[in-house]
Design a protein around this motif. Structure first.
Motif, PDB file in Angstrom:
ATOM      1  N   GLN A 116       8.393  -2.730  -8.830  1.00 17.34           N
ATOM      2  CA  GLN A 116       9.956  -2.184  -8.055  1.00 17.34           C
ATOM      3  C   GLN A 116      10.074  -2.342  -6.553  1.00 17.34           C
ATOM      4  N   GLU A 117       8.862  -2.438  -5.802  1.00 14.26           N
ATOM      5  CA  GLU A 117       8.925  -2.399  -4.505  1.00 14.26           C
ATOM      6  C   GLU A 117       9.546  -3.919  -4.062  1.00 14.26           C
ATOM      7  N   GLY A 151      -3.425   1.855 -13.616  1.00 12.86           N
ATOM      8  CA  GLY A 151      -3.260   0.262 -13.559  1.00 12.86           C
ATOM      9  C   GLY A 151      -1.692   0.237 -13.813  1.00 12.86           C
ATOM     10  N   GLU A 152      -1.226   0.757 -15.023  1.00 10.45           N
ATOM     11  CA  GLU A 152       0.221   0.470 -15.451  1.00 10.45           C
ATOM     12  C   GLU A 152       1.319   1.159 -14.389  1.00 10.45           C
ATOM     13  N   LYS A 153       0.928   2.233 -13.768  1.00 10.38           N
ATOM     14  CA  LYS A 153       1.548   3.012 -12.876  1.00 10.38           C
ATOM     15  C   LYS A 153       1.642   2.079 -11.759  1.00 10.38           C
ATOM     16  N   ALA A 154       0.547   1.421 -11.209  1.00  8.67           N
ATOM     17  CA  ALA A 154       0.577   0.762  -9.998  1.00  8.67           C
ATOM     18  C   ALA A 154       1.323  -0.666 -10.216  1.00  8.67           C
ATOM     19  N   VAL A 155       1.417  -1.110 -11.243  1.00  4.15           N
ATOM     20  CA  VAL A 155       1.881  -2.427 -11.551  1.00  4.15           C
ATOM     21  C   VAL A 155       3.725  -2.127 -11.472  1.00  4.15           C
ATOM     22  N   PHE A 190       0.780  -1.228  -0.143  1.00  5.28           N
ATOM     23  CA  PHE A 190       0.016  -0.172   0.026  1.00  5.28           C
ATOM     24  C   PHE A 190       0.761   1.364   0.116  1.00  5.28           C
ATOM     25  N   LYS A 191       1.988   1.204   0.578  1.00  2.00           N
ATOM     26  CA  LYS A 191       3.004   2.277   0.810  1.00  2.00           C
ATOM     27  C   LYS A 191       3.585   2.753  -0.739  1.00  2.00           C
ATOM     28  N   ALA A 192       3.815   1.492  -1.398  1.00  2.00           N
ATOM     29  CA  ALA A 192       4.289   1.448  -2.937  1.00  2.00           C
ATOM     30  C   ALA A 192       3.230   2.218  -3.890  1.00  2.00           C
ATOM     31  N   VAL A 193       1.960   1.965  -3.612  1.00  2.00           N
ATOM     32  CA  VAL A 193       0.830   2.589  -4.303  1.00  2.00           C
ATOM     33  C   VAL A 193       0.619   4.060  -3.922  1.00  2.00           C
TER      34      VAL A 193
END
Length: 468
Positions: A372-373, A363-367, A332-335
């Motif tokens: 990366q995380e 969507g793609e930005k979240a992926v 959730f922090k990454a998002v």
């Protein structure tokens, strides 16, 4: 004190503004504050304006001319010719200011969120000035204020967070003591003195802030529909207006796609215990929807069915998640660091997967952020590659009465299964006030109709008459 907010369609042109004036003349309240949105479609045109200027497309000047002509036409139809000079001069000055801003964007090839907010704010500045003058010339003397002088925010320019104590203090101490006050919605000012906006639909929130600060008896929000419906009438023809809702029910329905109300609007009203009525400017005789802390008892357990389209479902799965503390926090922090809003969360009981619902556009930005995380975990095959599914929709059933009524979820899931609609994910709120499911978008329209027919078989006669 009565606070009223009129949306873009309610101030779209001279005819709509005359209708607004007739509504106000029927009111008997000694003190009123009227919040107005930009004229219908104007905010979208302003966004196109700065986009064209940023792209160094000289066509932005033609669009600017169209916007000016639209507002001038409203003045010519609302104000006697002999008295148009002053208001036309004010509007022309505002447009020359807007032209200067756009020329700066065009020449510098630079467009910040701060500048976007500044351009978007012109819609409400223009409409409120015209509405105020129209009121004066139709027997409604008033004082026009600038909401930027009263609503203080942070510097998140396009969806600014309001500093509530400071805002309420400014309103309580500095608003004029006039019988009728007109204020633009949507716009505010940061602590650094820059123009900010409260998010699309933010004029509703503006009105609720004024209502809470002034301890209003009632907030009325006027649009072009008869209140909040059992579901989107564009998805189910049998939908009808709901007579009463609790604050919590209205908030859930608004959050899950009922566009007649901007979701943050409710919070200031709850704290101040101020009821809200959603009304139709073009059908003022309809009672609309009353939203309050204590709605009348109803035999209808499910109050409404909402649907959000253009969603994506993202799933993180793998044996490396099981029993690992802090895994969800990292996800959730990454998002959150990408400022991505999550609409839906569900986790398998085995802890081997977490599924979230978010806007398809993000969507793609979240992926990328999640990949990366957890790059090391994916590389060592402790986690599977992040899975993204689109296009998806979230369908939600909302109602306080669902708490005391067993079997509603079972009926809903059986109904969808019997009709060959696959449920991708399920979540039920801890309050049992909402049950939401994720479906493929091609199935969502049919699902909404099936659920609506199942839980709203009998349309009240009064609602049938209103819809006729």
């Amino acid at each position: 004190m009565l606070v009223l907010k009129f949306g873009g369609t309610s101030v779209a042109n001279a005819a709509a503004i005359r209708q607004l004036i007739s509504i106000l003349k029927e009111k008997e309240n000694p003190k009123m504050l009227v919040v107005v949105s930009a004229m219908s479609k104007v905010t979208d045109l302003l966004i196109s304006l700065y986009q064209q200027a940023a792209a160094q497309d000289p066509a932005y000047l033609e669009l600017l001319g169209q916007l000016e002509a639209k507002h001038m036409q409203a003045i010519e139809e609302l104000v006697p010719m002999s008295q148009q000079i002053e208001i036309k001069g004010r509007i022309k000055m505002i447009f020359r200011e807007l032209e200067d801003v756009c020329r700066g964007i065009y020449l510098l090839d630079e467009l910040s969120d701060c500048t976007k907010a500044r351009v978007m704010a012109y819609g409400e500045r223009l409409s409120s000035a015209i509405v105020s003058v129209a009121f004066q010339h139709h027997g409604l003397p008033n004082v026009l204020v600038d909401s930027r002088d009263f609503i203080l925010t942070d510097s998140t320019y396009l969806n600014a967070k309001v500093k509530l104590p400071a805002t309420y203090k400014l309103m309580q101490e500095n608003l004029p003591a006039a019988a009728l006050v007109v204020a633009p919605g949507f716009i505010a000012r940061s602590t650094e003195g820059k123009t900010t906006v409260l998010g699309r639909g933010g004029s509703d929130y503006t009105a609720s802030l004024y209502a809470a600060a002034l301890n209003a008896e009632l907030l009325e929000i006027w649009s072009d529909v008869d209140g909040m419906y059992t579901t989107d009438p564009r998805k189910a023809a049998a939908a009808y207006s709901i007579e009463e809702l609790s604050y919590e029910e209205a908030m859930e329905l608004a959050y899950f796609g009922a566009k007649v109300l901007y979701p943050p609007t409710i919070a200031p009203l709850v704290a101040a215990k101020i009821p809200l009525v959603l009304k139709n400017t073009f059908n003022p005789g309809h009672k609309g929807t009353l939203i309050s802390a204590t709605p009348a008892a109803s035999t209808q357990k499910v109050k409404g069915i909402s649907c959000i389209d253009h969603m994506a479902v993202l799933t993180v799965s793998g044996s490396g998640m099981v029993g690992v503390p802090g895994f969800a926090m990292r996800l959730f922090k990454a998002v959150a660091q990408e400022n991505i809003n999550i609409y839906f969360i569900t986790q398998s009981s085995s802890e081997q997967s977490i599924t979230i619902g978010l806007s398809e556009a993000e969507g793609e930005k979240a992926v990328e952020a999640i990949s990366q995380e957890f790059a090391d975990d994916i590389a060592h095959e402790l986690l599977n590659p992040v899975a993204l599914e689109t296009p998806m929709s979230i369908v939600a059933m909302v109602g306080n009465g669902m708490v005391q009524q067993p079997g509603i979820a079972g009926k809903a899931f059986s109904l969808l299964g019997d009709h060959g609609i696959n449920i991708r994910a399920i979540a039920q709120g801890a309050t049992e006030r909402i049950i939401s499911v994720v479906l493929k978008t091609p199935d969502a329209h049919r699902a909404v109709n099936l659920l609506h027919d199942r839980f709203f078989l009998a349309v009240p006669a009064s609602s049938e008459a209103a819809l006729a």
